[in-house]
Design a protein around this motif. Structure first.
Motif, PDB file in Angstrom:
ATOM      1  N   PHE A 220       3.307  26.505  -7.042  1.00 51.91           N
ATOM      2  CA  PHE A 220       2.792  25.497  -6.121  1.00 51.91           C
ATOM      3  C   PHE A 220       3.750  25.368  -4.932  1.00 51.91           C
ATOM      4  CE2 PHE A 220       1.832  21.032  -4.987  1.00 51.91           C
ATOM      5  CZ  PHE A 220       0.500  21.219  -4.686  1.00 51.91           C
ATOM      6  N   THR A 221       4.978  24.939  -5.211  1.00 50.89           N
ATOM      7  CA  THR A 221       5.965  24.835  -4.121  1.00 50.89           C
ATOM      8  C   THR A 221       6.969  25.983  -4.164  1.00 50.89           C
ATOM      9  OG1 THR A 221       7.518  23.604  -5.491  1.00 50.89           O
ATOM     10  CG2 THR A 221       5.887  22.321  -4.269  1.00 50.89           C
ATOM     11  N   GLY A 222       6.938  26.782  -5.232  1.00 45.08           N
ATOM     12  CA  GLY A 222       7.940  27.838  -5.386  1.00 45.08           C
ATOM     13  C   GLY A 222       9.165  27.338  -6.134  1.00 45.08           C
ATOM     14  N   ASP A 223       9.173  26.054  -6.474  1.00 46.43           N
ATOM     15  CA  ASP A 223      10.305  25.429  -7.157  1.00 46.43           C
ATOM     16  C   ASP A 223       9.769  24.797  -8.439  1.00 46.43           C
ATOM     17  OD1 ASP A 223      12.153  23.619  -8.123  1.00 46.43           O
ATOM     18  OD2 ASP A 223      12.827  22.961  -6.151  1.00 46.43           O
ATOM     19  N   VAL A 224      10.160  25.333  -9.590  1.00 46.81           N
ATOM     20  CA  VAL A 224       9.578  24.867 -10.850  1.00 46.81           C
ATOM     21  C   VAL A 224       9.825  23.376 -11.085  1.00 46.81           C
ATOM     22  CG1 VAL A 224       9.475  27.080 -12.066  1.00 46.81           C
ATOM     23  CG2 VAL A 224      11.583  25.744 -12.145  1.00 46.81           C
ATOM     24  N   GLU A 225      11.004  22.899 -10.682  1.00 48.30           N
ATOM     25  CA  GLU A 225      11.302  21.474 -10.900  1.00 48.30           C
ATOM     26  C   GLU A 225      10.435  20.581 -10.030  1.00 48.30           C
ATOM     27  OE1 GLU A 225      15.498  20.454 -10.879  1.00 48.30           O
ATOM     28  OE2 GLU A 225      15.903  22.352 -11.895  1.00 48.30           O
ATOM     29  N   GLU A 226      10.325  20.980  -8.777  1.00 41.51           N
ATOM     30  CA  GLU A 226       9.548  20.199  -7.813  1.00 41.51           C
ATOM     31  C   GLU A 226       8.082  20.081  -8.273  1.00 41.51           C
ATOM     32  OE1 GLU A 226      10.723  18.576  -5.270  1.00 41.51           O
ATOM     33  OE2 GLU A 226       8.708  17.851  -4.751  1.00 41.51           O
ATOM     34  N   ASP A 227       7.557  21.180  -8.817  1.00 46.42           N
ATOM     35  CA  ASP A 227       6.131  21.227  -9.173  1.00 46.42           C
ATOM     36  C   ASP A 227       5.712  20.211 -10.230  1.00 46.42           C
ATOM     37  OD1 ASP A 227       5.743  23.239  -7.403  1.00 46.42           O
ATOM     38  OD2 ASP A 227       4.830  24.632  -8.817  1.00 46.42           O
ATOM     39  N   PHE A 251       3.955  33.718 -15.016  1.00 42.80           N
ATOM     40  CA  PHE A 251       4.701  34.924 -15.393  1.00 42.80           C
ATOM     41  C   PHE A 251       3.888  36.187 -15.083  1.00 42.80           C
ATOM     42  CE2 PHE A 251       7.067  31.746 -17.642  1.00 42.80           C
ATOM     43  CZ  PHE A 251       8.362  32.228 -17.658  1.00 42.80           C
ATOM     44  N   GLY A 252       2.620  35.984 -14.759  1.00 42.83           N
ATOM     45  CA  GLY A 252       1.772  37.141 -14.462  1.00 42.83           C
ATOM     46  C   GLY A 252       1.382  37.930 -15.699  1.00 42.83           C
ATOM     47  N   THR A 298      10.112  33.517 -23.750  1.00 34.93           N
ATOM     48  CA  THR A 298      11.351  32.991 -24.329  1.00 34.93           C
ATOM     49  C   THR A 298      12.540  33.839 -23.906  1.00 34.93           C
ATOM     50  OG1 THR A 298      10.024  32.356 -26.233  1.00 34.93           O
ATOM     51  CG2 THR A 298      12.404  32.179 -26.483  1.00 34.93           C
ATOM     52  N   SER A 299      12.356  35.173 -23.921  1.00 28.98           N
ATOM     53  CA  SER A 299      13.501  36.028 -23.582  1.00 28.98           C
ATOM     54  C   SER A 299      13.872  35.882 -22.107  1.00 28.98           C
ATOM     55  CB  SER A 299      13.221  37.487 -23.953  1.00 28.98           C
ATOM     56  OG  SER A 299      12.203  37.999 -23.138  1.00 28.98           O
ATOM     57  N   ILE A 300      12.925  35.524 -21.257  1.00 22.73           N
ATOM     58  CA  ILE A 300      13.248  35.291 -19.845  1.00 22.73           C
ATOM     59  C   ILE A 300      13.895  33.915 -19.651  1.00 22.73           C
ATOM     60  CG2 ILE A 300      12.259  34.956 -17.525  1.00 22.73           C
ATOM     61  CD1 ILE A 300      10.166  37.108 -18.291  1.00 22.73           C
ATOM     62  N   TRP A 310      13.292  35.467 -12.269  1.00 17.37           N
ATOM     63  CA  TRP A 310      11.908  34.979 -12.330  1.00 17.37           C
ATOM     64  C   TRP A 310      11.667  33.891 -11.282  1.00 17.37           C
ATOM     65  CZ3 TRP A 310      10.483  30.040 -14.696  1.00 17.37           C
ATOM     66  CH2 TRP A 310       9.104  29.814 -14.686  1.00 17.37           C
ATOM     67  N   LYS A 311      12.607  32.939 -11.202  1.00 15.01           N
ATOM     68  CA  LYS A 311      12.463  31.847 -10.234  1.00 15.01           C
ATOM     69  C   LYS A 311      12.443  32.387  -8.806  1.00 15.01           C
ATOM     70  CE  LYS A 311      14.311  27.992 -12.920  1.00 15.01           C
ATOM     71  NZ  LYS A 311      15.503  27.183 -13.194  1.00 15.01           N
ATOM     72  N   GLN A 312      13.278  33.399  -8.556  1.00 17.37           N
ATOM     73  CA  GLN A 312      13.321  34.008  -7.234  1.00 17.37           C
ATOM     74  C   GLN A 312      11.964  34.628  -6.891  1.00 17.37           C
ATOM     75  OE1 GLN A 312      15.654  33.600  -5.043  1.00 17.37           O
ATOM     76  NE2 GLN A 312      14.498  34.833  -3.565  1.00 17.37           N
TER      77      GLN A 312
END
Lengths: 412, 412
Positions: A220-227, A251-252, A298-300, A310-312
């Motif tokens: 959504f915003t590219g930031d998991v926390e923000e979303d 994760f696609g 989980t492994s990621i 992944w976040k990047q």
């Protein structure tokens, strides 16, 4: 003796893929474009996948220490822990207080099926669900099949071209005591502090039960926390809720259908009771959730280097989405298309309202073979360098055509 | 304002893992052994996995051409085709006649959940299910929760120490018109031609609907074709049926929960109607089935070298199972244990009746800490070089102890 079939009375069921996709598939035009896919596309028009998933998949396949025995009905402990920390933040109060838990669910429907079955049994006095119109087909039918009364609503203010918090507040005000509210990502619906307080007070007073839908945290915003920050309002407001947390899109790994039904309760004791009932229901639904997707995730999430990568990749794809929107706006400006198109870039996420009227949508579909839902909420990642010119020129045409017909009908 | 929880009335649900496993886990004895696991164990006491699975998993992880987009609700076409050919044989008439189909289902419960939901809607006049006692907990509860009346039965003749076709025929004779019969592997229940004809006639006359459970094709005789040959009687008898085909145990990917709900109808038109309704139900249950396990299985079944290797590994594990049974019999002979133990080797498969009485089972559990179900049907793959002596000596003790107490009570 001639044999009668036991299936004699079973009629052919209508295909549920949606009339729009069906019409698109039947269209022979070489120009046809479908702008309503669920999947996030990359710039080549292929389903996006986080590059780090490939690495994780290979590591798992090469790991001789893994065993493939049955996992617990509620899912692997490490997977659930990692997903809950992703949703609420590692040091969130609700995790510290041990009053949030989750059950591994299967596919895009699993969490809603499981949650709806629970609510069917344990909220018998209030079998009413409010759901956003665009979610009606996917999740509304699950509640409806279980006997709930489903009401649709919409927060898109087509005059102001924005998501309208007041429309949300009004629906809540009119909703009956104890009903269920399915709530998608609220990021595009910008509430003021005062509106948040009003909302919390109204929901608590009426014991409205929120059932959140988080289909793609980070996209959504590219930031998991923000979303998922808006969840904190509900947590600290003292509300109990369910949340369908899907982990396939961000994760696609669309084909793995990995998700969680998340439960937030007022205390640990209540949580354990709810989880125990959900496990009982999951036993009958599938018994053991397939683990491949859960292992990848989980492994990621449990490896800080992989998690960072992944976040990047989420940041990058969201930047691409914003770039497409900017380009659409710029092309419309260059074409001299009437109207202000800031609402395109004011909305975050893959799926946003284009802001066309019903006649304009019809023009796009029938004259230009560009398939858009009636509410004009499209998947912007379906627009790419190959089709952007045709799409923006068609939008321009649709606007001008309907302007002309408005003028001519006014002139009559 | 103090807040009341919306979950206030939700009680803690009983754990469903079974009382036997619970008692085993709570037992502190260092000698304790559990002989009722579902999983097929290898000689090291670890869950068995077909070695070829590792190769397939690696190939998939390294294949850059695969995409991970959503698959159809009913599952991947190649997967379903391969599984149906495995079940009925590639050149079977029912496949040629296009009147068999399948839906990819999730977990060990998925196929039964989906099938039961269908029968709930489309066989409303006969909501009665007959199920084998040992399947009561796993599948019976699914039907029961949906409102079916569930009757248990058993074909084990504890006097003759064999599966008794007449007991089966009698249950069918007494069953009401139109009921559902959940039928497991019939290989141990050896019907004569005449008995088969009687069975088919009785089932057709009463429109009894068979719902087969094939949990581990190939792990019974070691020959995949032999294991499901009995299905041909039902196909050529002109019966329509469902079949839960699980593919987790016979590939050793227990954690992937891969299965199929197979439908056999009298003709293609009827089949398509039934499948369309099942797709509608699957949409609400999970929408998209996780594909990792299905990909592994498809890549093995569609590659003749890998398929041969898989079949070979099935043969080997079944030989190991037979060897364990022979050893148990031989040890009991050397111990001078009273009774004939041929019934152990006369039964095929991982799970077989040991043929102990209830007091003998109780002796094993309470005095020897060897956990055995009340009907004494155990998983023979849980017996290995490390525990066989303790187990056979305990069986011997249990037999002698109950013989003694019989004698002493007779002497009174």
């Amino acid at each position: 003796m001639s044999t009668l079939s036991v299936f004699l009375d079973v009629p052919l069921a209508q295909k549920m893929e949606g009339l729009l996709l069906k019409a698109f598939k039947q269209d022979d035009s070489p120009n046809k474009i479908f702008l309503a896919y669920k999947v996030c596309m990359n710039s080549e028009g292929q389903p996006w996948a986080a590059p780090v998933v490939h690495k994780a998949r290979l590591q798992i396949a090469q790991d001789p220490s893994l065993n493939y025995e049955y996992v617990p009905v509620k899912g692997m402990k490490a997977f659930i822990q990692a997903c809950l920390e992703l949703l609420f933040g590692r040091h969130s109060r609700v995790i510290m207080e041990n009053r949030v838990g989750g059950i591994h669910t299967v596919g895009d429907s699993g969490a809603f099926q499981l949650g709806a079955q629970f609510l069917k049994t344990w909220r018998q006095d209030s079998q009413i669900v409010y759901i956003i119109s665009s979610q009606r087909e996917q999740h509304g039918l699950i509640f409806q099949d279980l006997g709930f009364t489903v009401y649709e609503h919409c927060f898109w203010n087509s005059k102001e071209m924005c998501m309208d918090p007041d429309m949300f507040l009004n629906v809540v005000k009119q909703a009956p005591h104890g009903c269920v509210f399915v709530i998608g990502n609220m990021g595009n619906c910008k509430l003021t502090q005062c509106q948040w307080e009003k909302l919390m007070a109204a929901m608590k007073k009426k014991q409205i039960f929120p059932f959140f839908d988080i289909p793609s945290q980070g996209l959504f915003t590219g930031d998991v926390e923000e979303d998922t920050r808006f969840l904190q309002y509900f947590v600290s407001g003292g509300l109990e809720f369910f949340c369908s947390q899907s982990l396939s899109k961000n994760f696609g790994i669309y084909d793995e259908g990995v998700g969680l039904l998340v439960v937030v309760a007022l205390n640990n004791q209540l949580l354990l009771c709810v989880l125990s009932q959900l496990v009982k229901l999951a036993l009958a639904l599938w018994l053991n959730p397939p683990t491949c997707g859960a292992r990848i995730i989980t492994s990621i999430l449990c490896n800080s280097a992989l998690q960072e990568a992944w976040k990047q990749s989420l940041k990058e794809i969201v930047e691409d989405i914003m770039l497409i929107k900017e380009k659409v706006k710029e092309k419309l400006r260059l074409l001299g298309t009437p109207g202000c198109w800031d609402h395109i870039t004011n909305q975050s996420g893959t799926h946003c309202y284009l802001g066309l009227s019903l006649p304009q949508v019809e023009y796009m579909v029938k004259k230009k073979h560009i398939y858009i839902p009636k509410n004009s909420r499209i998947n912007f990642t379906c627009i790419n360098a190959c089709n952007i010119d045709y799409i923006t020129e068609s939008i321009n045409e649709a606007i001008l055509f309907t302007k002309d017909s408005e003028l001519s009908s006014e002139g009559k």
